[in-house]
Motif scaffolding. Structure first.
Motif, PDB file in Angstrom:
ATOM      1  N   ILE A  32      66.771 -55.707 140.432  1.00 24.45           N
ATOM      2  CA  ILE A  32      66.925 -55.753 141.546  1.00 24.45           C
ATOM      3  C   ILE A  32      67.451 -56.948 142.022  1.00 24.45           C
ATOM      4  CG2 ILE A  32      65.883 -55.613 143.879  1.00 24.45           C
ATOM      5  CD1 ILE A  32      63.990 -53.796 142.829  1.00 24.45           C
ATOM      6  N   GLY A  33      67.155 -58.211 141.361  1.00 17.37           N
ATOM      7  CA  GLY A  33      67.921 -59.540 141.576  1.00 17.37           C
ATOM      8  C   GLY A  33      69.182 -59.213 141.128  1.00 17.37           C
ATOM      9  N   MET A  34      69.353 -58.902 139.853  1.00 17.44           N
ATOM     10  CA  MET A  34      70.879 -58.938 139.334  1.00 17.44           C
ATOM     11  C   MET A  34      71.710 -58.187 140.376  1.00 17.44           C
ATOM     12  SD  MET A  34      72.808 -60.086 137.163  1.00 17.44           S
ATOM     13  CE  MET A  34      71.607 -60.713 135.483  1.00 17.44           C
ATOM     14  N   TYR A  35      71.284 -57.074 140.926  1.00 21.57           N
ATOM     15  CA  TYR A  35      72.048 -56.411 141.864  1.00 21.57           C
ATOM     16  C   TYR A  35      72.453 -57.098 143.208  1.00 21.57           C
ATOM     17  CZ  TYR A  35      72.979 -52.779 145.367  1.00 21.57           C
ATOM     18  OH  TYR A  35      73.622 -52.066 146.544  1.00 21.57           O
ATOM     19  N   ASN A  36      71.423 -57.683 143.760  1.00 20.85           N
ATOM     20  CA  ASN A  36      71.648 -58.398 144.912  1.00 20.85           C
ATOM     21  C   ASN A  36      72.501 -59.752 144.698  1.00 20.85           C
ATOM     22  OD1 ASN A  36      69.938 -56.896 146.712  1.00 20.85           O
ATOM     23  ND2 ASN A  36      68.211 -57.808 146.014  1.00 20.85           N
ATOM     24  N   ILE A  37      72.440 -60.387 143.531  1.00 26.15           N
ATOM     25  CA  ILE A  37      73.370 -61.396 143.320  1.00 26.15           C
ATOM     26  C   ILE A  37      74.780 -60.805 143.072  1.00 26.15           C
ATOM     27  CG2 ILE A  37      74.083 -62.942 141.593  1.00 26.15           C
ATOM     28  CD1 ILE A  37      71.090 -63.354 140.582  1.00 26.15           C
ATOM     29  N   LEU A  38      75.006 -59.681 142.563  1.00 30.46           N
ATOM     30  CA  LEU A  38      76.258 -59.429 142.431  1.00 30.46           C
ATOM     31  C   LEU A  38      76.968 -58.933 143.489  1.00 30.46           C
ATOM     32  CD1 LEU A  38      75.974 -57.877 138.655  1.00 30.46           C
ATOM     33  CD2 LEU A  38      77.157 -59.952 139.307  1.00 30.46           C
ATOM     34  N   HIS A  39      76.129 -58.349 144.295  1.00 30.92           N
ATOM     35  CA  HIS A  39      76.531 -57.380 145.538  1.00 30.92           C
ATOM     36  C   HIS A  39      76.784 -58.239 146.679  1.00 30.92           C
ATOM     37  CE1 HIS A  39      76.352 -54.563 148.815  1.00 30.92           C
ATOM     38  NE2 HIS A  39      76.817 -53.907 148.218  1.00 30.92           N
ATOM     39  N   TRP A  40      75.840 -59.181 147.135  1.00 26.65           N
ATOM     40  CA  TRP A  40      75.684 -60.006 148.081  1.00 26.65           C
ATOM     41  C   TRP A  40      76.242 -61.398 148.037  1.00 26.65           C
ATOM     42  CZ3 TRP A  40      75.380 -57.136 152.238  1.00 26.65           C
ATOM     43  CH2 TRP A  40      74.540 -55.873 152.342  1.00 26.65           C
ATOM     44  N   ASN A  41      76.012 -62.148 147.000  1.00 32.45           N
ATOM     45  CA  ASN A  41      76.145 -63.452 147.075  1.00 32.45           C
ATOM     46  C   ASN A  41      76.373 -64.023 145.523  1.00 32.45           C
ATOM     47  OD1 ASN A  41      77.072 -66.443 147.140  1.00 32.45           O
ATOM     48  ND2 ASN A  41      75.342 -66.536 148.609  1.00 32.45           N
ATOM     49  N   PRO A  42      77.458 -63.845 144.544  1.00 30.75           N
ATOM     50  CA  PRO A  42      77.496 -64.186 143.288  1.00 30.75           C
ATOM     51  C   PRO A  42      77.538 -65.813 143.116  1.00 30.75           C
ATOM     52  CG  PRO A  42      79.137 -62.653 143.739  1.00 30.75           C
ATOM     53  CD  PRO A  42      78.748 -62.960 145.048  1.00 30.75           C
ATOM     54  N   HIS A  43      77.723 -66.727 144.279  1.00 29.75           N
ATOM     55  CA  HIS A  43      77.758 -68.153 144.057  1.00 29.75           C
ATOM     56  C   HIS A  43      76.406 -68.636 144.421  1.00 29.75           C
ATOM     57  CE1 HIS A  43      82.082 -67.962 143.548  1.00 29.75           C
ATOM     58  NE2 HIS A  43      82.303 -67.170 144.520  1.00 29.75           N
TER      59      HIS A  43
END
Length: 817
Positions: free
Chosen positions: A277-288
């Protein structure tokens, strides 16, 4: 093979990679249950009152930076790479550090210490540098050894750490029970009331009681009170939570090994779930979002929020709750297995989970309430229910781990003379750490029920849990600084750097938790104070009682003056006199000799003592020697146990005891004299193992045979229970062919064999401890009321629990200390 030998052999870890990986997998369910639930409530509790989430994202980035570096510096750097190395022959925890210090410097307060204890294999098998090879820390060692006040401070420090762990054992189940009951209510409302998808909107909103800091799923499912009136919520939540707590504690007697196979899969599933879930949110919402890991954002966070940011550290602290379990539960696993599990699975999963939540929150700034700061708002809606169910199971796992850890702490404290004797049940014949203590279990349950009914919400429970955890870490840091100097023989400068660096971090979090004293943080302080008083009163009373025994022991000249018959008739049988003395003749023996017309032909002075090591090898269990000349037939037997050892409470102890005396008689005639220990009073004692550990020693065989009833008359202060019909046993010693035994030793063995057939009487002192005249009123209260109450409500020696009452004699004595 007996249980003791099985437990000892299983305590030796196999170094193969298959074994290490298996232990790493199992450690997930026991060690990391509490730590891995922290993403549920850290952000929510941090933003609860003191700071706000703004569109600049400085707050959320600052919190993420704090969480990352706290997890990196405390669990990873401090515990995994430093503290885990300070194991006590494979055992961890606060008392393991205290035990290490007691062995490397004379700072222990155990009264019956012997030089022979230092010859134990486990005593020096901790891999430290011998003191004569590296002259480091001698000044600090001499200071600690000279000042009794510093030794007491060290003991109190270790007790505070143990008491805070017990306090955590009270708080965590209470929090988890509350969360589970709310989940049940949610499920019922969803199914029975047929709430539609819109119910999730209510489900996420946090109301008055929803700003929770706990180590449980309550943070995930709070807000239930908005779907019903506050009166209904109060009447539903608290009773259901109490029923669940009673059910959880009622299951403890089955032992964790019966449910343990479920724990590791639950934790692994949860960690994989939150990391994905954390990886999904990083890639989907804010990769930086990874840029926020820079320490610069911590500085910006504190500069902007100032006092509010400092107070919010109490919420950030919850990200490391459960880290102390890595060291406390070390005895169940191994260093390498715990390091692998945390470094390669737990740590990366937690970091991804926190980064994912921060990435989601950085793009969502419209805040009508604090519900958008919670964990579940960042979970995709399609998988919320499965994740919720896994979270509840995860909370239960965490509760079980801390309850089991509390049992281990109590056992260690009791073995070190700092807690009253309690009944300890080993629930596994293979894992020595899996125990159950009925009295402590029900006390914890009552305290949990009181916390649940008294608090009703988990915001204050979270404040309390945070303070308990950070206090344990501070105690560990202080003790570790001494271990670095006294045990590892590193420079004092390195120890100062260690305590300054990690102590500063933990002191910062401690101050943020302590500021919320009235909001729940007083609970662990009150609980630890109660347990600390109990422990210190028991230790103080036990120490004073031993000092009285030493001052009033009978001289050997008095015994020699009585002659071999002791001035009375010596009847067939063995008299086993329990004493705390490791030398000299206890005063209780003179009472028997002067008041009884007859006594047993063989007398054994038995001392069951604890030594500051986790385990004593079965081959080094007993020290056996003589009291007086051979013809007196008086022996002294000292049974030594470590603070993690299994105490036999059945007939096997009696058998090992007799075999140890017989082996002493045989080895005494050996020409080589191997196994003798010399003491300053010119007495000699032989190290003898248990019958199972000595395959070449004397064996004892018993055959049932009928015999007459055995009965002892009441005499003066003796309280004797009349015996029912007892079936006698015919005893035979199987003696090895070599070395050859002389005629005198054979006659002595024959007499011992006949005495064993005649039966064994366990002679126990029934002491009444009173403060002597002229003592201060504080001492009178402590001894006459505190210690006396604990003594009357504690158990006797473990080996005497299963002895028939007909075989026990009690003599009353008054101790003026």
């Amino acid at each position: 093979m007996d249980l003791e030998s099985v437990i000892y052999k299983n305590s030796i870890k196999d170094g193969s990679w298959k074994t290490v990986l298996t232990l790493a997998y199992q450690s997930l369910g026991v060690v990391y249950g509490d730590l891995s639930t922290s993403p549920l409530y850290v952000y929510k509790s941090t933003f609860a009152e003191d700071i706000q989430h703004s569109e600049t994202n400085e707050e959320i980035y600052g919190v993420l930076s704090f969480v990352f570096w706290t997890l990196t510096l405390v669990p990873l750097l401090k515990y995994v790479f430093i503290v885990l190395r300070a194991d006590d022959n494979g055992e961890g925890g606060t008392f393991a550090l205290y035990s290490l210090l007691c062995r490397h410097a004379q700072v222990g307060l155990l009264p019956n210490v012997q030089l022979a204890d230092e010859e134990l294999t486990e005593y020096t098998k901790d891999g430290t540098v011998p003191i004569d090879k590296k002259k480091v820390g001698l000044g600090l060692k001499s200071v600690l050894e000279k000042h009794k006040v510093l030794q007491r401070v060290l003991l109190v420090l270790a007790l505070i750490g143990a008491c805070m762990v017990i306090g955590d054992g009270v708080l965590t189940p209470a929090i988890s029970g509350t969360g589970i009951c709310i989940l049940i209510c949610v499920l019922v409302m969803t199914k029975v009331l047929n709430c539609g998808p819109g119910f999730f909107a209510i489900f996420h909103i946090a109301g008055n009681c929803g700003q929770c800091n706990p180590q449980s799923v309550f943070s995930a499912v709070s807000g239930l009170e908005l779907s019903m009136s506050k009166e209904q919520h109060r009447y539903v939540e608290v009773p259901v939570a109490c029923v669940i707590l009673i059910f959880l504690f009622a299951l403890q007697h089955y032992g964790t090994h019966r449910l343990g196979f479920l724990f590791a899969p639950v934790v692994m599933t949860w960690l994989l779930c939150i990391s994905c879930i954390g990886m999904y949110n990083i890639l989907h919402w804010n990769p930086h979002v990874y840029e926020a890991l820079s320490p610069y954002y911590m500085f910006k966070f504190l500069k902007k929020t100032q006092r509010g940011g400092w107070m919010s550290l109490g919420g950030i602290l919850l990200c490391i709750t459960g880290s102390e379990a890595m060291f406390a539960d070390l005895g169940h696993f191994s260093q390498l297995s715990i390091k692998i599990a945390f470094t390669f699975l737990v740590y990366p999963s937690l970091i991804l989970a926190y980064m994912g939540q921060a990435a989601y929150l950085s793009k969502h700034h419209i805040i009508e309430s604090d519900y958008r700061i919670g964990f579940y708002v960042s979970v995709p809606e399609k998988i919320r229910w499965p994740v919720l169910a896994i979270a509840i199971l995860q909370a239960v796992v965490g509760s079980q781990a801390i309850i089991t850890g509390t049992f281990s702490i109590i056992k260690q404290c009791s073995a070190m003379g700092c807690f009253p004797k309690v009944k300890i049940i080993h629930t596994s014949s293979k894992v020595h750490g899996q125990i159950y203590i009925p009295e402590i279990n029900w006390c914890l349950m009552l305290l949990c029920l009181a916390i649940t009914v008294g608090f009703r919400d988990t915001k204050r429970m979270g404040n309390a849990a945070g303070l308990a955890v950070i206090t344990v870490m501070l105690v560990t840091t202080c003790l570790m600084s001494l271990v670095i100097v006294l045990c590892w023989h590193k420079s004092v400068f390195l120890a100062i750097c260690f305590i300054f660096f990690f102590g500063s971090i933990e002191a910062l979090y401690f101050s943020a938790s302590l500021i919320k004293f009235l909001e729940g943080a007083w609970v662990p302080i009150a609980l630890s104070l109660i347990f600390l008083i109990v422990m210190y009163v028991w230790h103080y009373g036990t120490l004073k009682k031993y000092e009285f025994d030493v001052q009033n022991k009978v001289s050997i000249n008095w015994l020699l003056g009585l002659g071999p018959t002791l001035g009375i008739v010596r009847v067939r049988g063995i008299g086993l006199i329990h004493t705390e003395l490791v030398s000299g003749i206890p005063a209780i023996f003179s009472h028997f000799v002067t008041n009884l017309p007859a006594f047993h032909q063989v007398v054994i002075f038995l001392c069951v003592k604890s030594v500051p090591v986790p385990h004593v090898r079965p081959g080094e269990r007993f020290l056996v020697g003589r009291v007086g000349p051979k013809e007196y037939r008086l022996y002294r037997c000292i049974a030594r146990y470590g603070y993690r050892d299994f105490h036999k409470d059945d007939i096997e102890f009696e058998k090992d005891l007799i075999c140890s005396v017989a082996e002493f008689i045989r080895s005494e005639t050996s020409e080589s004299g191997i196994g003798f220990e010399s003491f300053e009073d010119d007495r000699k004692m032989t190290v003898v193992g248990t019958s199972a550990s000595n395959s070449e020693g004397i064996r004892m065989c018993e055959d049932d045979q009928d015999n007459n009833n055995f009965q002892v008359e009441d005499t003066l202060e003796l309280r004797v229970v009349k015996s029912p019909e007892i079936v006698r046993k015919r005893v035979r010693f199987v003696v090895p062919d070599s070395p050859r035994i002389d005629l005198g030793a054979r006659e002595e063995l024959q007499e011992l064999m006949q005495a064993r057939e005649g039966g064994m009487a366990f002679i126990m002192g029934h002491s009444y401890v009173k403060a002597k005249r002229g003592s201060s009123w504080i001492k009178k209260v402590v001894i006459n009321y505190g210690y006396d109450f604990l003594r009357r409500n504690s158990r006797g020696p473990t080996y005497a629990l299963s002895i028939p009452h007909a075989s026990i004699l009690e003599v009353g004595m008054v101790y003026h200390v």
